[in-house]
Motif scaffolding. Structure first.
Motif, PDB file in Angstrom:
ATOM      1  N   GLU A 188       0.826  -1.214   0.000  1.00  0.00           N
ATOM      2  CA  GLU A 188       0.000   0.000   0.000  1.00  0.00           C
ATOM      3  C   GLU A 188       0.854   1.255   0.000  1.00  0.00           C
ATOM      4  OE1 GLU A 188      -3.155   0.002  -0.472  1.00  0.00           O
ATOM      5  OE2 GLU A 188      -3.291  -2.186  -0.413  1.00  0.00           O
ATOM      6  N   GLN A 189       2.004   1.188   0.675  1.00  0.00           N
ATOM      7  CA  GLN A 189       2.885   2.359   0.746  1.00  0.00           C
ATOM      8  C   GLN A 189       3.903   2.387  -0.398  1.00  0.00           C
ATOM      9  OE1 GLN A 189       2.330   0.370   3.570  1.00  0.00           O
ATOM     10  NE2 GLN A 189       0.737   1.797   4.225  1.00  0.00           N
ATOM     11  N   SER A 190       4.516   1.231  -0.671  1.00  0.00           N
ATOM     12  CA  SER A 190       5.604   1.196  -1.648  1.00  0.00           C
ATOM     13  C   SER A 190       5.121   1.061  -3.092  1.00  0.00           C
ATOM     14  CB  SER A 190       6.551   0.037  -1.328  1.00  0.00           C
ATOM     15  OG  SER A 190       5.903  -1.223  -1.550  1.00  0.00           O
ATOM     16  N   LYS A 191       3.961   0.434  -3.297  1.00  0.00           N
ATOM     17  CA  LYS A 191       3.454   0.123  -4.637  1.00  0.00           C
ATOM     18  C   LYS A 191       4.464  -0.693  -5.436  1.00  0.00           C
ATOM     19  CE  LYS A 191      -0.376   2.339  -3.957  1.00  0.00           C
ATOM     20  NZ  LYS A 191      -1.615   1.585  -3.736  1.00  0.00           N
ATOM     21  N   ASP A 192       5.258  -1.502  -4.731  1.00  0.00           N
ATOM     22  CA  ASP A 192       6.294  -2.312  -5.360  1.00  0.00           C
ATOM     23  C   ASP A 192       5.669  -3.623  -5.846  1.00  0.00           C
ATOM     24  OD1 ASP A 192       8.479  -3.844  -6.075  1.00  0.00           O
ATOM     25  OD2 ASP A 192       9.749  -3.064  -4.478  1.00  0.00           O
ATOM     26  N   SER A 193       5.330  -3.662  -7.139  1.00  0.00           N
ATOM     27  CA  SER A 193       4.657  -4.829  -7.706  1.00  0.00           C
ATOM     28  C   SER A 193       5.559  -6.061  -7.696  1.00  0.00           C
ATOM     29  CB  SER A 193       4.219  -4.522  -9.142  1.00  0.00           C
ATOM     30  OG  SER A 193       3.375  -3.397  -9.173  1.00  0.00           O
TER      31      SER A 193
ATOM     32  N   PHE B 123       9.975 -17.395 -10.078  1.00  0.00           N
ATOM     33  CA  PHE B 123      11.182 -16.567 -10.150  1.00  0.00           C
ATOM     34  C   PHE B 123      11.379 -16.032 -11.564  1.00  0.00           C
ATOM     35  CE2 PHE B 123      13.138 -19.254  -6.511  1.00  0.00           C
ATOM     36  CZ  PHE B 123      12.364 -18.561  -5.593  1.00  0.00           C
ATOM     37  N   LEU B 124      11.146 -16.896 -12.560  1.00  0.00           N
ATOM     38  CA  LEU B 124      11.298 -16.451 -13.946  1.00  0.00           C
ATOM     39  C   LEU B 124      10.269 -15.370 -14.277  1.00  0.00           C
ATOM     40  CD1 LEU B 124      12.561 -16.670 -16.741  1.00  0.00           C
ATOM     41  CD2 LEU B 124      11.006 -18.584 -17.215  1.00  0.00           C
ATOM     42  N   ALA B 125       9.022 -15.582 -13.864  1.00  0.00           N
ATOM     43  CA  ALA B 125       7.976 -14.586 -14.138  1.00  0.00           C
ATOM     44  C   ALA B 125       8.253 -13.271 -13.424  1.00  0.00           C
ATOM     45  CB  ALA B 125       6.616 -15.145 -13.715  1.00  0.00           C
ATOM     46  N   SER B 126       8.810 -13.350 -12.205  1.00  0.00           N
ATOM     47  CA  SER B 126       9.074 -12.128 -11.426  1.00  0.00           C
ATOM     48  C   SER B 126      10.096 -11.222 -12.102  1.00  0.00           C
ATOM     49  CB  SER B 126       9.552 -12.491 -10.018  1.00  0.00           C
ATOM     50  OG  SER B 126      10.859 -13.053 -10.046  1.00  0.00           O
ATOM     51  N   ALA B 127      10.944 -11.796 -12.961  1.00  0.00           N
ATOM     52  CA  ALA B 127      11.951 -10.980 -13.647  1.00  0.00           C
ATOM     53  C   ALA B 127      11.313  -9.950 -14.563  1.00  0.00           C
ATOM     54  CB  ALA B 127      12.905 -11.874 -14.447  1.00  0.00           C
ATOM     55  N   PHE B 128      10.072 -10.194 -14.954  1.00  0.00           N
ATOM     56  CA  PHE B 128       9.391  -9.286 -15.893  1.00  0.00           C
ATOM     57  C   PHE B 128       8.377  -8.384 -15.191  1.00  0.00           C
ATOM     58  CE2 PHE B 128      10.636 -13.187 -18.058  1.00  0.00           C
ATOM     59  CZ  PHE B 128      11.421 -12.671 -19.086  1.00  0.00           C
ATOM     60  N   ILE B 129       8.349  -8.436 -13.886  1.00  0.00           N
ATOM     61  CA  ILE B 129       7.441  -7.568 -13.112  1.00  0.00           C
ATOM     62  C   ILE B 129       8.207  -6.326 -12.692  1.00  0.00           C
ATOM     63  CG2 ILE B 129       5.947  -7.374 -11.093  1.00  0.00           C
ATOM     64  CD1 ILE B 129       4.986  -9.436 -13.082  1.00  0.00           C
TER      65      ILE B 129
ATOM     66  N   GLY C 124       2.609   0.042  -8.900  1.00  0.00           N
ATOM     67  CA  GLY C 124       1.252  -0.316  -8.502  1.00  0.00           C
ATOM     68  C   GLY C 124       0.516  -1.107  -9.560  1.00  0.00           C
ATOM     69  N   LEU C 125       1.194  -2.107 -10.130  1.00  0.00           N
ATOM     70  CA  LEU C 125       0.627  -2.883 -11.236  1.00  0.00           C
ATOM     71  C   LEU C 125      -0.649  -3.621 -10.827  1.00  0.00           C
ATOM     72  CD1 LEU C 125       1.070  -3.904 -14.167  1.00  0.00           C
ATOM     73  CD2 LEU C 125       2.394  -5.793 -13.197  1.00  0.00           C
TER      74      LEU C 125
END
Length: 494
Positions: free
Chosen positions: A72-77, A130-136, A141-142
């Motif tokens: 909520e604070q960082s919006k780190d998707s 882990f592989l999918a996270s590389a593209f996030i 705030g995705l």
């Protein structure tokens, strides 16, 4: 350009070092296999396995907690995605631990095959995540409704639990007491290694956008994940040294991912806040110095104006009226100048001590008393408090006029006189200023409203217009002036 190349080289040196450290134990076991290889008995190994898996589960849930509660604070998707993935990893690792051979049966009989099936599924899930996270991306705030993301790990974990617990025969066999690891298990481990390698490469391409410091821990973690899967592809029994080493690698990799997540979601935002605070502090200090310089220059300008007026008055040496006017202007200038001096020398740039100010103004009035035949004493009873300079300057101009009138007119043909100044804040949230002397006072029928005295007119005008106050004069012997005004007519601006 050379600096960028050198910086990139340092990255690869660090990655190479991580590869070497992860490979070194495997090489040692291979070279000194006969000396270091062992197969543990079940009870001691179970203690180690439970500790290792419990640590992994705790770290997984911690990563989930950090990602979930800071979003909520960082919006780190990116961190949220990893956190959600680790919720599923933690749940399935718990199934793997509880389904391990030697543990109490998890609904159905435990076996090496059962725990290994849990292991393969959770490792596939982790590698793909882990592989999918590389593209996030980070900090955009995705995910608008993060609650929906929970369905994926919960659904995967639930299906895994049901499939392995009740329909294990329908799944490929991963471990057999007769042959040990099956072909499917070994191939699966190498597929997982391939996916993790792709994840490592994908994270390499995140460095230019998100920086080495935000990426390095994930790269190091995937190196140890690959090493972990490699040793799990070659172990003989679920209790041998390779299994022990694989779990140690897993602990290291999870810890590194947790550190990366923590740095992204907690350390970096706080560091940015600290950096911003430092910049704001520097900017504030610069502005404070600038304001002090303005006060200093304003004080100097007032002194220059006073000096110019005195110089101009010297052109009329025989005109006492000009001399009187000049001295009165000098007194008014000094009452304003004193405020600027106190502001310049104090820590507060908008307020001054009213006690210190009135004391300074009184001393100035006594020092410039040209009525040497009368010894004057000024008694003050001032409530020590800070007042905004918007209030202090009008108060100073009022007191300057009253002091001048007392010194000039209140004590004719007497050897001594007393002046009293009282200032306090009443319960009515108004300031009260009382000025009095024991001089001749004013005539009983004196009309202060229609008088021609410039000083009295100034006192009334300033008290009523600038201070929004009420003013009262006492006629007869012993002059007295009372002023009360609200304490909130001006707001702090500096």
């Amino acid at each position: 350009m050379d600096q960028e190349i050198s910086y990139s080289n340092r990255h690869w040196i660090n990655v190479t070092t991580a590869f070497f450290l992860a490979s070194l134990p495997i090489l040692i076991i291979q070279v000194f296999h006969s000396s270091v290889y062992f197969e543990s008995r079940v009870p001691p190994y179970l203690v180690f396995h439970n500790i290792a898996e419990s640590f992994s589960i705790i770290v997984s849930m911690s990563i989930f907690g950090v990602g979930w509660f800071t979003y909520e604070q960082s919006k780190d998707s990116h961190t949220l995605f990893l956190g959600i993935a680790f919720l599923g990893i933690g749940l399935m690792d718990m199934m793997h631990m509880l389904g391990y051979s030697g543990m109490s049966d998890l609904l159905t009989p435990n076996s090496p095959n059962k725990s290994t099936q849990f292991w393969i599924i959770v490792r596939f899930f982790a590698a793909v995540s882990f592989l999918a996270s590389a593209f996030i991306p980070n900090e955009n705030g995705l995910f608008k409704r993060k609650e929906w993301l929970l369905l994926v790990p919960i659904l995967v974990s639930t299906c895994t639990f049901i499939a392995v617990t009740y329909y294990s025969d329908l799944l490929p066999v991963t471990f057999s007491p007769e042959i040990g690891l099956t072909h499917f298990k070994r191939v699966s481990e190498f597929v997982i290694i391939f996916i993790l390698t792709l994840a490592l490469i994908a994270y390499r391409f995140r460095i230019p956008k998100f920086g080495w410091d935000h990426t390095k821990y994930y790269i190091y973690a995937f190196i140890f994940c690959v090493s972990s899967e490699l040793v799990f592809a070659v172990y003989t029994t679920v209790f041998d040294i390779y299994n022990v080493l694989g779990h140690i690698y897993k602990i290291i990799s999870f810890f590194l991912i947790y550190k990366g997540v923590f740095i992204d979601s907690v350390n970096s935002p706080y560091r940015e806040i600290l950096d911003t605070n430092k910049k704001l502090s520097r900017s504030l200090l610069e502005k404070e110095n600038l304001i002090r310089e303005i006060y200093h220059r304003s004080n100097n300008t007032l002194q220059v104006i006073g000096s110019l007026i005195l110089l101009q008055a010297e052109a009329y040496p025989n005109n006492p009226e000009v001399k009187t006017v000049v001295y009165r202007i000098q007194d008014r200038i000094q009452s304003i100048s004193l405020v600027h001096r106190l502001l310049f020398s104090g820590k507060d740039l908008s307020s001054v001590s009213i006690k210190e100010y009135i004391s300074g103004l009184s001393n100035y009035a006594l020092q410039n008393n040209d009525n040497t035949s009368c010894k004057l004493s000024i008694h003050t009873e001032i409530e020590d408090r800070k007042l905004l300079f918007d209030m202090v300057i009008p108060i100073g101009l009022i007191l300057s006029e009253l002091l001048n009138n007392s010194i000039k007119f209140a004590f004719p043909n007497v050897s001594s006189g007393n002046i009293s100044i009282h200032f306090y804040e009443g319960r009515d949230s108004r300031f009260h200023l009382t000025y009095s002397d024991d001089g001749v006072g004013m005539k009983e029928d004196y009309d202060f409203r229609s008088c021609s005295s410039l000083g009295i007119q100034l006192v009334q005008g300033i008290a009523e217009s600038q201070l929004s106050g009420k003013i009262r004069f006492k006629t007869g012997p012993n002059f007295q002036c009372e002023i009360d005004f609200p304490n909130n007519i001006y707001k702090k601006r500096v």
